[in-house]
Design a protein around this motif. Structure first.
Motif, PDB file in Angstrom:
ATOM      1  N   ALA A   1      35.223  36.881  53.450  1.00  0.00           N
ATOM      2  CA  ALA A   1      34.301  37.487  52.508  1.00  0.00           C
ATOM      3  C   ALA A   1      35.045  37.799  51.236  1.00  0.00           C
ATOM      4  CB  ALA A   1      33.681  38.750  53.091  1.00  0.00           C
ATOM      5  N   VAL A   2      34.843  37.011  50.196  1.00  0.00           N
ATOM      6  CA  VAL A   2      35.557  37.217  48.942  1.00  0.00           C
ATOM      7  C   VAL A   2      34.682  38.014  47.993  1.00  0.00           C
ATOM      8  CG1 VAL A   2      36.634  36.090  46.981  1.00  0.00           C
ATOM      9  CG2 VAL A   2      36.807  35.068  49.222  1.00  0.00           C
ATOM     10  N   ALA A   3      35.155  39.197  47.573  1.00  0.00           N
ATOM     11  CA  ALA A   3      34.402  40.043  46.653  1.00  0.00           C
ATOM     12  C   ALA A   3      34.628  39.530  45.243  1.00  0.00           C
ATOM     13  CB  ALA A   3      34.869  41.484  46.783  1.00  0.00           C
ATOM     14  N   ALA A   4      33.620  38.871  44.666  1.00  0.00           N
ATOM     15  CA  ALA A   4      33.768  38.254  43.340  1.00  0.00           C
ATOM     16  C   ALA A   4      32.861  38.951  42.344  1.00  0.00           C
ATOM     17  CB  ALA A   4      33.422  36.779  43.415  1.00  0.00           C
ATOM     18  N   ALA A   5      33.436  39.618  41.346  1.00  0.00           N
ATOM     19  CA  ALA A   5      32.654  40.273  40.295  1.00  0.00           C
ATOM     20  C   ALA A   5      32.446  39.291  39.158  1.00  0.00           C
ATOM     21  CB  ALA A   5      33.391  41.504  39.786  1.00  0.00           C
ATOM     22  N   ALA A   6      31.190  39.060  38.773  1.00  0.00           N
ATOM     23  CA  ALA A   6      30.885  38.070  37.741  1.00  0.00           C
ATOM     24  C   ALA A   6      31.476  38.502  36.411  1.00  0.00           C
ATOM     25  CB  ALA A   6      29.380  37.909  37.612  1.00  0.00           C
ATOM     26  N   ALA A   7      32.172  37.571  35.748  1.00  0.00           N
ATOM     27  CA  ALA A   7      32.770  37.846  34.442  1.00  0.00           C
ATOM     28  C   ALA A   7      32.787  36.554  33.652  1.00  0.00           C
ATOM     29  CB  ALA A   7      34.178  38.381  34.587  1.00  0.00           C
ATOM     30  N   LEU A   8      31.861  36.410  32.710  1.00  0.00           N
ATOM     31  CA  LEU A   8      31.766  35.182  31.937  1.00  0.00           C
ATOM     32  C   LEU A   8      32.939  35.100  30.980  1.00  0.00           C
ATOM     33  CD1 LEU A   8      29.873  32.788  31.617  1.00  0.00           C
ATOM     34  CD2 LEU A   8      28.814  33.971  29.686  1.00  0.00           C
ATOM     35  N   LEU A   9      33.718  34.016  31.082  1.00  0.00           N
ATOM     36  CA  LEU A   9      34.939  33.876  30.299  1.00  0.00           C
ATOM     37  C   LEU A   9      34.841  32.713  29.331  1.00  0.00           C
ATOM     38  CD1 LEU A   9      37.608  34.495  33.072  1.00  0.00           C
ATOM     39  CD2 LEU A   9      36.585  36.130  31.508  1.00  0.00           C
ATOM     40  N   THR A  10      35.770  32.691  28.395  1.00  0.00           N
ATOM     41  CA  THR A  10      35.835  31.611  27.426  1.00  0.00           C
ATOM     42  C   THR A  10      36.197  30.313  28.117  1.00  0.00           C
ATOM     43  OG1 THR A  10      36.588  33.186  25.787  1.00  0.00           O
ATOM     44  CG2 THR A  10      36.960  30.845  25.297  1.00  0.00           C
ATOM     45  N   PRO A  11      35.540  29.194  27.780  1.00  0.00           N
ATOM     46  CA  PRO A  11      35.889  27.910  28.402  1.00  0.00           C
ATOM     47  C   PRO A  11      37.360  27.591  28.194  1.00  0.00           C
ATOM     48  CG  PRO A  11      33.857  27.715  27.138  1.00  0.00           C
ATOM     49  CD  PRO A  11      34.431  29.067  26.822  1.00  0.00           C
ATOM     50  N   VAL A  12      37.932  26.863  29.169  1.00  0.00           N
ATOM     51  CA  VAL A  12      39.331  26.484  29.035  1.00  0.00           C
ATOM     52  C   VAL A  12      39.509  25.351  28.040  1.00  0.00           C
ATOM     53  CG1 VAL A  12      39.847  27.196  31.389  1.00  0.00           C
ATOM     54  CG2 VAL A  12      39.271  24.822  30.943  1.00  0.00           C
TER      55      VAL A  12
ATOM     56  N   ALA B   1      39.771  40.758  48.624  1.00  0.00           N
ATOM     57  CA  ALA B   1      39.146  41.635  49.612  1.00  0.00           C
ATOM     58  C   ALA B   1      38.656  40.837  50.804  1.00  0.00           C
ATOM     59  CB  ALA B   1      37.979  42.393  48.982  1.00  0.00           C
ATOM     60  N   GLY B   2      38.941  41.337  51.994  1.00  0.00           N
ATOM     61  CA  GLY B   2      38.452  40.743  53.231  1.00  0.00           C
ATOM     62  C   GLY B   2      37.240  41.500  53.741  1.00  0.00           C
ATOM     63  N   PRO B   3      36.818  41.224  54.966  1.00  0.00           N
ATOM     64  CA  PRO B   3      35.581  41.793  55.492  1.00  0.00           C
ATOM     65  C   PRO B   3      35.720  43.212  56.054  1.00  0.00           C
ATOM     66  CG  PRO B   3      36.503  40.256  57.063  1.00  0.00           C
ATOM     67  CD  PRO B   3      37.361  40.179  55.848  1.00  0.00           C
ATOM     68  N   PHE B   4      36.927  43.797  55.989  1.00  0.00           N
ATOM     69  CA  PHE B   4      37.131  45.147  56.505  1.00  0.00           C
ATOM     70  C   PHE B   4      37.836  46.005  55.461  1.00  0.00           C
ATOM     71  CE2 PHE B   4      37.151  42.283  60.197  1.00  0.00           C
ATOM     72  CZ  PHE B   4      36.142  42.860  60.967  1.00  0.00           C
ATOM     73  N   ASP B   5      37.689  47.337  55.582  1.00  0.00           N
ATOM     74  CA  ASP B   5      38.278  48.250  54.599  1.00  0.00           C
ATOM     75  C   ASP B   5      39.794  48.125  54.534  1.00  0.00           C
ATOM     76  OD1 ASP B   5      35.779  49.206  53.992  1.00  0.00           O
ATOM     77  OD2 ASP B   5      35.925  51.017  55.235  1.00  0.00           O
ATOM     78  N   TYR B   6      40.438  47.728  55.631  1.00  0.00           N
ATOM     79  CA  TYR B   6      41.895  47.605  55.622  1.00  0.00           C
ATOM     80  C   TYR B   6      42.361  46.281  55.006  1.00  0.00           C
ATOM     81  CZ  TYR B   6      40.609  45.309  60.060  1.00  0.00           C
ATOM     82  OH  TYR B   6      40.016  44.522  61.021  1.00  0.00           O
ATOM     83  N   LEU B   7      41.430  45.513  54.452  1.00  0.00           N
ATOM     84  CA  LEU B   7      41.762  44.284  53.726  1.00  0.00           C
ATOM     85  C   LEU B   7      41.213  44.388  52.294  1.00  0.00           C
ATOM     86  CD1 LEU B   7      40.858  41.651  56.490  1.00  0.00           C
ATOM     87  CD2 LEU B   7      43.166  42.377  55.809  1.00  0.00           C
ATOM     88  N   PRO B   8      41.771  45.307  51.480  1.00  0.00           N
ATOM     89  CA  PRO B   8      41.222  45.521  50.138  1.00  0.00           C
ATOM     90  C   PRO B   8      41.746  44.527  49.110  1.00  0.00           C
ATOM     91  CG  PRO B   8      43.066  46.995  50.471  1.00  0.00           C
ATOM     92  CD  PRO B   8      42.893  46.224  51.769  1.00  0.00           C
ATOM     93  N   ALA B   9      41.033  44.429  48.000  1.00  0.00           N
ATOM     94  CA  ALA B   9      41.557  43.733  46.824  1.00  0.00           C
ATOM     95  C   ALA B   9      42.457  44.721  46.103  1.00  0.00           C
ATOM     96  CB  ALA B   9      40.414  43.288  45.923  1.00  0.00           C
ATOM     97  N   ARG B  10      43.709  44.306  45.878  1.00  0.00           N
ATOM     98  CA  ARG B  10      44.657  45.231  45.274  1.00  0.00           C
ATOM     99  C   ARG B  10      45.789  44.464  44.594  1.00  0.00           C
ATOM    100  NH1 ARG B  10      49.162  45.189  48.358  1.00  0.00           N
ATOM    101  NH2 ARG B  10      50.005  47.046  47.360  1.00  0.00           N
ATOM    102  N   GLU B  11      46.389  45.111  43.604  1.00  0.00           N
ATOM    103  CA  GLU B  11      47.551  44.520  42.948  1.00  0.00           C
ATOM    104  C   GLU B  11      48.728  44.496  43.911  1.00  0.00           C
ATOM    105  OE1 GLU B  11      50.114  44.981  38.797  1.00  0.00           O
ATOM    106  OE2 GLU B  11      48.580  46.465  39.342  1.00  0.00           O
ATOM    107  N   ASP B  12      49.501  43.412  43.863  1.00  0.00           N
ATOM    108  CA  ASP B  12      50.667  43.265  44.729  1.00  0.00           C
ATOM    109  C   ASP B  12      51.898  43.047  43.855  1.00  0.00           C
ATOM    110  OD1 ASP B  12      52.645  42.602  46.501  1.00  0.00           O
ATOM    111  OD2 ASP B  12      51.497  41.092  47.575  1.00  0.00           O
ATOM    112  N   PRO B  13      52.735  44.074  43.685  1.00  0.00           N
ATOM    113  CA  PRO B  13      53.907  43.928  42.817  1.00  0.00           C
ATOM    114  C   PRO B  13      55.018  43.091  43.427  1.00  0.00           C
ATOM    115  CG  PRO B  13      53.931  46.072  43.893  1.00  0.00           C
ATOM    116  CD  PRO B  13      52.617  45.423  44.260  1.00  0.00           C
ATOM    117  N   TRP B  14      54.893  42.753  44.719  1.00  0.00           N
ATOM    118  CA  TRP B  14      55.956  42.014  45.394  1.00  0.00           C
ATOM    119  C   TRP B  14      55.797  40.499  45.310  1.00  0.00           C
ATOM    120  CZ3 TRP B  14      54.963  45.392  50.287  1.00  0.00           C
ATOM    121  CH2 TRP B  14      55.580  46.642  50.127  1.00  0.00           C
ATOM    122  N   ASP B  15      54.607  40.008  45.080  1.00  0.00           N
ATOM    123  CA  ASP B  15      54.350  38.564  45.249  1.00  0.00           C
ATOM    124  C   ASP B  15      54.663  37.796  43.970  1.00  0.00           C
ATOM    125  OD1 ASP B  15      53.306  35.987  45.659  1.00  0.00           O
ATOM    126  OD2 ASP B  15      51.761  36.749  46.986  1.00  0.00           O
ATOM    127  N   PRO B  16      55.684  36.926  43.978  1.00  0.00           N
ATOM    128  CA  PRO B  16      56.103  36.228  42.757  1.00  0.00           C
ATOM    129  C   PRO B  16      55.628  34.778  42.661  1.00  0.00           C
ATOM    130  CG  PRO B  16      57.826  36.053  44.391  1.00  0.00           C
ATOM    131  CD  PRO B  16      56.657  36.752  45.072  1.00  0.00           C
TER     132      PRO B  16
END
Length: 382
Positions: free
Chosen positions: A9-20, A292-307
């Motif tokens: 379950a991907v939580a996607a907030a609509a945000a219209l952006l400039t074309p690439v 974000a996943g389908p449960f509260d323990y799978l939130p969408a969040r910033e990850d400072p470790w992932d390069p």
């Protein structure tokens, strides 16, 4: 990589952006991106970077699965061996090899039945009975036993399964398992202790020689994922598969001393919520922002470790093959992003335009058709 489409379950907030912006005719599409995989739960590359910075495995898993606590799980797991798709269950002869009629105490020593046998197999006849056969060298198969019900091989050490793709050794029991009540359709299923199962999973999911705390975090996530799947089995005769649709499992043939040590160091440890093992999804990399996943323990969040970053050059011919209704490729336009992470977030919708029209697809479809590592990408001209 520990994922099930039916629970994604991907939580996607609509945000219209400039074309690439359009690419020049016949120019390949140059992309740069972040992340690898669905990006839910633990990031393997993030865990590795955290561990090299001195973060312990307990802190790593609690960070990636917030609100959970440590618990215990043991027992066995039933794994579908998907490479064995020819209908029979074939193993190499070895000392101590036995066959048991499932659901009974009836058991046969295969050495006593035929000391010259090189291979044994169980297949189903047209009445759904198990047929035990032996083969000596290059000779044909000779029937030794025929009985109703399923059958399973076991030995004092790993049993080597022969499939159309090759040979792999497995601990525990190797079962010729009926897929339905008729007994005529069989799958090969490995029934193995949870700890021995992990020995064949962890080194297939991360490099065994990574930092020990990263490998330990992976062991806890993988053990938890399998424990959860036992309560949500894929079929009546097995609980989990051996591919990246579930977790990649290579049996005893995949084991490595370093990952074995990580498994021992975290023995029986799982993550729980509400007293039950959690759905511990993980991926190679979230690109710096988890999904974000389908449960509260799978939130969408910033990850400072992932390069993790990547670049790709997509030839025009590949674009025109992937989107075969657009004619000659002209441009792409990112229509929507989820607003989380680099480049304005992961691509939710993208339009590909050509001389004969355009095609608007989801970011996941675009990624899948072109074989991209993730949906967090942009063209390099921005």
């Amino acid at each position: 990589m520990g994922t099930r489409t039916r629970l994604l379950a991907v939580a996607a907030a609509a945000a219209l952006l400039t074309p690439v912006g359009p690419a020049a005719a016949a120019d390949p599409l140059e992309l740069q991106g972040r992340g690898f995989g669905h990006g839910i739960g633990l990031s393997q590359h993030g865990a590795q970077r955290a561990a090299t910075q001195g973060v312990g495995w307990k802190e790593i898993v609690r960070t990636y699965y917030p609100g959970t606590r440590l618990g215990k799980a043991g027992g066995q797991v039933a794994v579908l061996l998907s490479a064995d798709d020819d209908g029979d269950t074939r193993v190499l002869a070895r000392p101590g090899l036995t066959l048991r009629k499932v659901g009974t105490t009836k058991r046969w020593s295969l050495q006593r039945l035929d000391r010259r046998a090189r291979q044994w197999r169980v297949r189903a006849d047209d009445r759904g009975r198990s047929v035990l056969q032996a083969r000596r060298g290059g000779a044909g198969w000779r029937t030794s036993k025929r009985f109703g019900g399923d059958a399973e091989f076991s030995a004092r050490g790993p049993v080597t399964v022969v499939t159309p793709q090759g040979r792999t050794a497995y601990r525990g029991r190797v079962r010729s398992a009926s897929a339905d009540a008729s007994g005529t359709d069989r799958d090969t299923v490995n029934r193995v202790s949870l700890e021995d199962y992990l020995r064949g999973v962890v080194p297939r999911e991360v490099p065994a020689l990574w930092d020990p705390d990263a490998v330990r975090a992976q062991a806890v996530a993988a053990r938890t994922y399998a424990a959860f799947e036992r309560g949500e089995p894929l079929a009546g005769h097995y609980q989990i598969c051996d591919t990246d649709r579930c977790q990649v499992y290579g049996g005893a043939s995949a084991e490595h001393p370093a990952s074995d040590e990580a498994i021992r160091a975290t023995r029986t440890t799982v993550l729980v919520s509400g007293g039950e093992p959690i759905f511990a999804q993980f991926s190679a990399s979230n690109g710096g922002y988890s999904v974000a996943g389908p449960f509260d323990y799978l939130p969408a969040r910033e990850d400072p470790w992932d390069p993790y970053t990547w670049t790709r050059t997509v030839p025009v011919a590949d674009l025109e093959t992937a989107f075969d209704t657009i004619g000659d490729y002209e441009s792409i336009e990112v229509v929507e992003r989820d607003g989380r992470g680099a480049f304005g977030g992961r691509v939710v919708r993208v339009t590909v335009t050509g001389s004969e029209g355009s095609s608007t697809v989801s970011g996941d479809t675009f990624r899948s058709r072109l074989g991209l590592p993730s949906t967090m990408f942009r063209t390099t001209d921005l």
